[in-house]
Design a protein around this motif. Structure first.
Motif, PDB file in Angstrom:
ATOM      1  N   ASP A   1      59.139  27.041  59.330  1.00  0.00           N
ATOM      2  CA  ASP A   1      59.526  28.238  60.085  1.00  0.00           C
ATOM      3  C   ASP A   1      60.277  29.214  59.178  1.00  0.00           C
ATOM      4  O   ASP A   1      60.090  30.427  59.243  1.00  0.00           O
ATOM      5  CB  ASP A   1      60.417  27.850  61.269  1.00  0.00           C
ATOM      6  N   LEU A   2      61.137  28.650  58.345  1.00  0.00           N
ATOM      7  CA  LEU A   2      61.936  29.472  57.437  1.00  0.00           C
ATOM      8  C   LEU A   2      61.030  30.252  56.489  1.00  0.00           C
ATOM      9  O   LEU A   2      61.256  31.443  56.224  1.00  0.00           O
ATOM     10  CB  LEU A   2      62.868  28.560  56.643  1.00  0.00           C
TER      11      LEU A   2
ATOM     12  N   PHE B   1      67.939  20.910  57.300  1.00  0.00           N
ATOM     13  CA  PHE B   1      66.642  21.501  57.630  1.00  0.00           C
ATOM     14  C   PHE B   1      65.576  20.422  57.740  1.00  0.00           C
ATOM     15  O   PHE B   1      65.357  19.660  56.791  1.00  0.00           O
ATOM     16  CB  PHE B   1      66.234  22.502  56.548  1.00  0.00           C
TER      17      PHE B   1
ATOM     18  N   THR C   1      57.849  37.207  56.700  1.00  0.00           N
ATOM     19  CA  THR C   1      57.786  38.318  57.653  1.00  0.00           C
ATOM     20  C   THR C   1      58.903  39.329  57.393  1.00  0.00           C
ATOM     21  O   THR C   1      58.680  40.540  57.391  1.00  0.00           O
ATOM     22  CB  THR C   1      57.920  37.775  59.095  1.00  0.00           C
ATOM     23  N   PHE C   2      60.105  38.807  57.160  1.00  0.00           N
ATOM     24  CA  PHE C   2      61.268  39.666  56.919  1.00  0.00           C
ATOM     25  C   PHE C   2      61.051  40.521  55.670  1.00  0.00           C
ATOM     26  O   PHE C   2      61.272  41.740  55.686  1.00  0.00           O
ATOM     27  CB  PHE C   2      62.511  38.795  56.755  1.00  0.00           C
TER      28      PHE C   2
ATOM     29  N   MET D   1      61.530  23.089  60.344  1.00  0.00           N
ATOM     30  CA  MET D   1      62.432  24.222  60.137  1.00  0.00           C
ATOM     31  C   MET D   1      62.145  24.896  58.797  1.00  0.00           C
ATOM     32  O   MET D   1      62.223  26.119  58.678  1.00  0.00           O
ATOM     33  CB  MET D   1      63.883  23.748  60.188  1.00  0.00           C
TER      34      MET D   1
ATOM     35  N   LEU E   1      60.376  40.754  62.452  1.00  0.00           N
ATOM     36  CA  LEU E   1      60.596  39.447  63.083  1.00  0.00           C
ATOM     37  C   LEU E   1      60.508  39.554  64.603  1.00  0.00           C
ATOM     38  O   LEU E   1      59.972  38.669  65.274  1.00  0.00           O
ATOM     39  CB  LEU E   1      61.967  38.897  62.673  1.00  0.00           C
TER      40      LEU E   1
ATOM     41  N   GLN F   1      59.360  33.033  58.418  1.00  0.00           N
ATOM     42  CA  GLN F   1      60.330  34.078  58.758  1.00  0.00           C
ATOM     43  C   GLN F   1      60.688  34.924  57.549  1.00  0.00           C
ATOM     44  O   GLN F   1      60.783  36.148  57.631  1.00  0.00           O
ATOM     45  CB  GLN F   1      61.596  33.454  59.346  1.00  0.00           C
ATOM     46  N   MET F   2      60.905  34.265  56.419  1.00  0.00           N
ATOM     47  CA  MET F   2      61.322  35.033  55.256  1.00  0.00           C
ATOM     48  C   MET F   2      60.167  35.889  54.732  1.00  0.00           C
ATOM     49  O   MET F   2      60.380  37.003  54.273  1.00  0.00           O
ATOM     50  CB  MET F   2      61.861  34.112  54.165  1.00  0.00           C
TER      51      MET F   2
ATOM     52  N   GLY G   1      63.064  44.391  58.302  1.00  0.00           N
ATOM     53  CA  GLY G   1      62.871  42.948  58.389  1.00  0.00           C
ATOM     54  C   GLY G   1      63.095  42.440  59.797  1.00  0.00           C
ATOM     55  O   GLY G   1      62.303  41.643  60.323  1.00  0.00           O
TER      56      GLY G   1
END
Lengths: 214, 214
Positions: free
Chosen positions: B189-190, B182, B196-197, B186, A205, B193-194, A201
């Motif tokens: 973005d979160l 948040f 992708t993670f 944000m 990122l 990101q999650m 992960g």
DNA sequence: GTCTATAATCCGATAGAC
DNA sequence: GTCTATCGGATTATAGAC
């Protein structure tokens, strides 16, 4: 685990019973009557030795925190970041599956997180925030971003979330969340898998971050 | 969100107040007196309309479940697995940050998970297990393993853990867990990101699996 | 349908005897 | 230090008047 209950005085027995019961059921769901009965003490003993239920609870946190520091210490912060993170994951999972007093702390934490008392903020600042800052610093190194960045923060939250969720599954026995049974081998597999997942992960990122800059 | 409280009858007002208060404070921490006061009804109204506090709670779950199905439906299970997972993460996060009645359900879930009542098992089987099976099936496709395998199970638990943890941070306002604020950006973005993670974590696990076979 | 009043429990804390 | 007995407060549920 030798049972040394019979050698302990009333105050020590109360402290032990409080750790055991509150980590098992939570603060609100555990009555002073329960604690005194489990400790073989009278109903008035808690107030005599600790002043109040709240003060006994504070003492239980301090006790559990010293025990986890002894039995499941965090890795040295000066080692390689990836190695640190892998050790961090391993130590945290081992503590979650520790059914001895060394495992009281993670259960107290998750109880307080999900059923906060008035003491929640104080407990967090004293016992948890320092550890979380350590983890975010190492994650930030791996990502190549400042520890104060949104990316480092949320990424650390993700990893911590997996660990907290695992903790929940072990702590909350009632309901299907706690029905999973883990053998010794499964715990080891789980550690490896979560380390791999977290590393993958973070790598994804970091790669996405580079792509966004290009 | 138009406030149509004045148009609703007592039973509807009680149901709405129950959803709001219990998702905010939890079942035990919410008294029938609180609910009746918030609904502008008398203390005896809950027992008159619903029979007991428990039955009102069951009605609240059913109501919240129908609302999230309407406002945050899960993706079609026949689309590409990776696309499904990304949509799943997005929908779940959006529901967590939904402050309208469409966001009642995730909060009720996390309250019940972390403070189980006697109805926990029944709620899980009815409302949660089917969704979790869907997610595990998609994760298993991405990993190239059977949905019943330990790897598919724990990997799904990892992803779900991140989402549950995020839900906790939004649900438990008391204590430092709920102090993060948040913005709209944000949250987006979160989500990215999650996604992708999770994708990176799954890819790493798939790669490690191949390595173990070679 | 709505209300008041109250029954029946349960909990934390404490006074006071031993 | 340990015990019994009890106070004061909170909660769910219900009986009965309106």
């Amino acid at each position: 685990m030798e049972d040394t209950t019979h050698k302990m005085n009333t105050k020590q027995r109360l402290l032990k019973a409080a750790c055991e019961l509150i980590s098992m059921r939570g603060y609100e769901q555990t009555t002073v009557n329960d604690i005194c009965t489990a400790a073989g003490a009278n109903i008035a003993a808690v107030n005599y030795y600790f002043g109040s239920k709240e003060d006994l609870y504070k003492a239980a946190w301090a006790h559990a925190a010293s025990l986890i520091k002894e039995h499941h210490p965090l890795p040295d912060k000066n080692i390689d970041p990836l190695e640190w993170l892998n050790e961090f994951v391993r130590v945290r999972i081992e503590a979650v599956f520790d059914d001895t007093p060394g495992g009281w702390f993670p259960r107290l934490v998750v109880r307080e997180m999900t059923n906060p008392t008035e003491m929640a903020n104080a407990f967090y600042e004293t016992y948890l925030t320092p550890k979380m800052n350590l983890a975010r610093t190492q994650v930030a190194k791996l990502l190549g971003v400042p520890p104060s960045s949104f990316l480092a923060d949320t990424c650390t939250v993700n990893i911590n979330g997996m660990l907290v969720h695992l903790n929940c599954m072990r702590t909350f026995k009632k309901g299907p969340m706690g029905t999973r049974v883990f053998s010794e081998k499964m715990i080891n597999d789980l550690i490896t898998q979560m380390q791999t997942f977290a590393e993958g992960g973070i790598a994804a990122l970091k790669k996405a971050k580079k792509g966004a800059c290009a």
